[in-house]
Design a protein around this motif. Structure first.
Motif, PDB file in Angstrom:
ATOM      1  N   UNK A   2      53.409 -47.698 -10.443  1.00  0.00           N
ATOM      2  CA  UNK A   2      52.705 -47.676 -11.724  1.00  0.00           C
ATOM      3  C   UNK A   2      53.673 -47.464 -12.881  1.00  0.00           C
ATOM      4  N   UNK A   3      53.745 -48.401 -13.838  1.00  0.00           N
ATOM      5  CA  UNK A   3      54.582 -48.195 -15.026  1.00  0.00           C
ATOM      6  C   UNK A   3      54.040 -47.032 -15.851  1.00  0.00           C
ATOM      7  N   UNK A   4      54.927 -46.384 -16.613  1.00  0.00           N
ATOM      8  CA  UNK A   4      54.546 -45.201 -17.369  1.00  0.00           C
ATOM      9  C   UNK A   4      53.389 -45.419 -18.306  1.00  0.00           C
ATOM     10  N   UNK A   5      53.381 -46.513 -19.043  1.00  0.00           N
ATOM     11  CA  UNK A   5      52.310 -46.768 -20.006  1.00  0.00           C
ATOM     12  C   UNK A   5      50.980 -47.010 -19.306  1.00  0.00           C
ATOM     13  N   UNK A   6      51.026 -47.612 -18.125  1.00  0.00           N
ATOM     14  CA  UNK A   6      49.809 -47.803 -17.343  1.00  0.00           C
ATOM     15  C   UNK A   6      49.333 -46.486 -16.758  1.00  0.00           C
ATOM     16  N   UNK A   7      50.281 -45.657 -16.366  1.00  0.00           N
ATOM     17  CA  UNK A   7      49.973 -44.410 -15.675  1.00  0.00           C
ATOM     18  C   UNK A   7      49.501 -43.311 -16.610  1.00  0.00           C
ATOM     19  N   UNK A   8      50.031 -43.276 -17.830  1.00  0.00           N
ATOM     20  CA  UNK A   8      49.800 -42.141 -18.725  1.00  0.00           C
ATOM     21  C   UNK A   8      48.328 -41.797 -18.943  1.00  0.00           C
ATOM     22  N   UNK A   9      47.429 -42.751 -19.212  1.00  0.00           N
ATOM     23  CA  UNK A   9      46.031 -42.365 -19.458  1.00  0.00           C
ATOM     24  C   UNK A   9      45.398 -41.634 -18.281  1.00  0.00           C
ATOM     25  N   UNK A  10      45.632 -42.130 -17.055  1.00  0.00           N
ATOM     26  CA  UNK A  10      45.042 -41.491 -15.881  1.00  0.00           C
ATOM     27  C   UNK A  10      45.682 -40.139 -15.604  1.00  0.00           C
ATOM     28  N   UNK A  11      47.006 -40.060 -15.730  1.00  0.00           N
ATOM     29  CA  UNK A  11      47.708 -38.795 -15.515  1.00  0.00           C
ATOM     30  C   UNK A  11      47.201 -37.728 -16.477  1.00  0.00           C
ATOM     31  N   UNK A  12      46.949 -38.121 -17.718  1.00  0.00           N
ATOM     32  CA  UNK A  12      46.467 -37.164 -18.711  1.00  0.00           C
ATOM     33  C   UNK A  12      45.148 -36.549 -18.283  1.00  0.00           C
TER      34      UNK A  12
ATOM     35  N   UNK B 217      27.696 -25.380   6.016  1.00  0.00           N
ATOM     36  CA  UNK B 217      26.365 -25.312   5.404  1.00  0.00           C
ATOM     37  C   UNK B 217      25.538 -26.571   5.657  1.00  0.00           C
ATOM     38  N   UNK B 218      26.218 -27.709   5.687  1.00  0.00           N
ATOM     39  CA  UNK B 218      25.523 -28.982   5.853  1.00  0.00           C
ATOM     40  C   UNK B 218      26.163 -29.723   7.028  1.00  0.00           C
ATOM     41  N   UNK B 219      25.709 -29.472   8.250  1.00  0.00           N
ATOM     42  CA  UNK B 219      26.304 -30.144   9.417  1.00  0.00           C
ATOM     43  C   UNK B 219      26.164 -31.665   9.308  1.00  0.00           C
ATOM     44  N   UNK B 220      27.176 -32.376   9.803  1.00  0.00           N
ATOM     45  CA  UNK B 220      27.148 -33.833   9.761  1.00  0.00           C
ATOM     46  C   UNK B 220      28.048 -34.370  10.859  1.00  0.00           C
ATOM     47  N   UNK B 221      27.855 -35.645  11.185  1.00  0.00           N
ATOM     48  CA  UNK B 221      28.611 -36.275  12.272  1.00  0.00           C
ATOM     49  C   UNK B 221      29.781 -37.112  11.776  1.00  0.00           C
ATOM     50  N   UNK B 222      29.797 -37.441  10.517  1.00  0.00           N
ATOM     51  CA  UNK B 222      30.883 -38.244   9.965  1.00  0.00           C
ATOM     52  C   UNK B 222      30.848 -38.193   8.451  1.00  0.00           C
ATOM     53  N   UNK B 223      31.884 -38.739   7.830  1.00  0.00           N
ATOM     54  CA  UNK B 223      31.948 -38.705   6.373  1.00  0.00           C
ATOM     55  C   UNK B 223      32.796 -39.860   5.866  1.00  0.00           C
ATOM     56  N   UNK B 224      32.595 -40.175   4.590  1.00  0.00           N
ATOM     57  CA  UNK B 224      33.429 -41.123   3.855  1.00  0.00           C
ATOM     58  C   UNK B 224      33.759 -40.450   2.532  1.00  0.00           C
ATOM     59  N   UNK B 225      35.053 -40.286   2.239  1.00  0.00           N
ATOM     60  CA  UNK B 225      35.496 -39.669   0.993  1.00  0.00           C
ATOM     61  C   UNK B 225      36.245 -40.701   0.173  1.00  0.00           C
ATOM     62  N   UNK B 226      35.845 -40.847  -1.086  1.00  0.00           N
ATOM     63  CA  UNK B 226      36.537 -41.772  -1.990  1.00  0.00           C
ATOM     64  C   UNK B 226      36.821 -41.063  -3.300  1.00  0.00           C
ATOM     65  N   UNK B 227      38.047 -41.209  -3.797  1.00  0.00           N
ATOM     66  CA  UNK B 227      38.395 -40.729  -5.126  1.00  0.00           C
ATOM     67  C   UNK B 227      38.369 -41.896  -6.094  1.00  0.00           C
ATOM     68  N   UNK B 228      38.014 -41.617  -7.343  1.00  0.00           N
ATOM     69  CA  UNK B 228      37.930 -42.658  -8.357  1.00  0.00           C
ATOM     70  C   UNK B 228      38.968 -42.444  -9.439  1.00  0.00           C
ATOM     71  N   UNK B 229      39.576 -43.532  -9.889  1.00  0.00           N
ATOM     72  CA  UNK B 229      40.360 -43.487 -11.109  1.00  0.00           C
ATOM     73  C   UNK B 229      39.386 -43.035 -12.199  1.00  0.00           C
ATOM     74  N   UNK B 230      39.621 -41.884 -12.845  1.00  0.00           N
ATOM     75  CA  UNK B 230      38.597 -41.327 -13.740  1.00  0.00           C
ATOM     76  C   UNK B 230      38.321 -42.166 -14.974  1.00  0.00           C
ATOM     77  N   UNK B 231      39.188 -43.108 -15.297  1.00  0.00           N
ATOM     78  CA  UNK B 231      38.969 -43.966 -16.455  1.00  0.00           C
ATOM     79  C   UNK B 231      38.444 -45.336 -16.059  1.00  0.00           C
ATOM     80  N   UNK B 232      39.034 -45.916 -15.028  1.00  0.00           N
ATOM     81  CA  UNK B 232      38.653 -47.272 -14.620  1.00  0.00           C
ATOM     82  C   UNK B 232      37.490 -47.289 -13.640  1.00  0.00           C
ATOM     83  N   UNK B 233      37.130 -46.134 -13.060  1.00  0.00           N
ATOM     84  CA  UNK B 233      36.062 -46.017 -12.060  1.00  0.00           C
ATOM     85  C   UNK B 233      36.341 -46.884 -10.822  1.00  0.00           C
ATOM     86  N   UNK B 234      37.600 -47.157 -10.547  1.00  0.00           N
ATOM     87  CA  UNK B 234      37.973 -47.897  -9.336  1.00  0.00           C
ATOM     88  C   UNK B 234      38.438 -46.911  -8.285  1.00  0.00           C
ATOM     89  N   UNK B 235      38.298 -47.300  -7.025  1.00  0.00           N
ATOM     90  CA  UNK B 235      38.727 -46.437  -5.927  1.00  0.00           C
ATOM     91  C   UNK B 235      40.232 -46.211  -5.998  1.00  0.00           C
TER      92      UNK B 235
END
Length: 335
Positions: A265-275, A36-54
């Protein structure tokens, strides 16, 4: 969504289910969207949904690292993510100093236009997708922007499905935690041997870990720690387990230096993002936190004022969402 947009929206979810690696995902989403939207290149980044970091990154025929970082800094100053969450999910940039709909920088040299899509769903920013066209190509049109806007939520759902499709498993990484010091010039000034190994895992396409090819996720955590004036965190999903990146601004004569710790990632660090990624409800998370304390079902039921049957129902839902089969697998996945 209607017609072609609806068909492509369904196809995006199927592609996310089949993708094995982040580059696989990027190419698949680009191919479907390109109908639908032709393009020559792309950049895809996912964010940690809580920390907003890549937390994941891939590109093809996209910007070089210097341009990406310059634009990321400008975007942060312009609060582009907040603007996109508040209104339209799509913005268009054009080259040659023309007026832009987002931000205040033009497309880097060699490119004629950019269309960026905030991958948002349920008021959560899951990531972003930038489509680019080469110089001399037709600029992205309003109709193409409207199609991209209609596909923003399916794209976000596809990104989330890709991550949540990875069963929660114990880390297969045998590396010890590593520490890299990222200077204000975004080069590694010192690092432990294990940090170099971690960075090679995070940026397998890079030829070095101390020059311009510094992994995008590592750079992003260092940048966010500087911006926050203290610390930043990102949890990276991989098929071999989750990785935690923790950036901390250093005190001393070198202004802007950041120590980045990289480890499973330790469990306590991981749990919020995994949830968030796995869609674990508030009640399910309360049960999960008690499970991490090692409590048996009857004790959890008493603490949360639930019946043991309800606790088991919540556990079954958590097992289904995270792809595990038992409490033991759940605990080892969050160890």
């Amino acid at each position: 969504m209607t017609g072609g947009v609806e068909t492509i929206g369904r196809a995006l979810l199927g592609e996310a289910t089949d993708a094995v690696t982040v580059p696989d995902l990027g190419r698949a989403l680009s191919d479907e969207l390109g109908r639908l939207v032709p393009h020559d290149g792309y950049v895809l980044a996912g964010l940690d949904p809580l920390a907003r970091a890549s937390c994941l990154f891939t590109k093809e025929h996209g910007y070089n690292e210097v341009s990406e970082r310059r634009m990321a800094v400008a975007d942060a100053e312009a609060h582009d993510v907040e603007r996109l969450l508040a209104g339209s999910r799509v913005g268009i940039r054009v080259g040659h100093g023309h007026r832009v709909r987002l931000g205040n920088v033009t497309v880097p040299e060699g490119f004629g236009g950019e269309l960026r899509i905030a991958l948002t769903q349920a008021r959560v920013a899951w990531g972003g997708l930038i489509l680019v066209r080469e110089k001399g190509s037709s600029p992205f049109s309003a109709d193409e922007a409207a199609d991209a806007d209609a596909l923003a939520q399916p794209l976000a759902a596809a990104l989330r499905r890709f991550v949540a499709g990875m069963p929660l498993r114990p880390s297969r990484y045998s590396l010890s935690p590593g520490v890299a010091v990222v200077g204000a010039d975004d080069k590694v000034t010192s690092a432990t041997p294990s940090a170099h190994e971690w960075m090679r895992l995070l940026a397998p396409e890079a030829t070095t870990t101390d020059e311009g090819d510094l992994a995008a996720t590592v750079w992003n955590v260092a940048h966010l720690a500087r911006r926050a004036g203290g610390q930043a965190l990102s949890r990276i999903p991989t098929r071999d387990g989750w990785i935690a990146l923790h950036g901390q601004l250093l005190e001393g004569p070198e202004a802007g230096a950041v120590a980045v710790t990289i480890q499973p990632a330790p469990g306590r660090t991981l749990l919020p993002a995994v949830s968030v990624w796995y869609g674990i409800t508030t009640r399910e998370r309360a049960v999960l936190e008690e499970v991490l304390e090692g409590l048996p079902t009857k004790h959890i039921a008493r603490r949360l004022d639930l019946s043991p049957h309800t606790v088991n129902d919540h556990l079954k839902a958590i097992y289904r969402k995270t792809g595990v089969n038992s409490r033991e697998e759940l605990l080892t996945g969050l160890a």
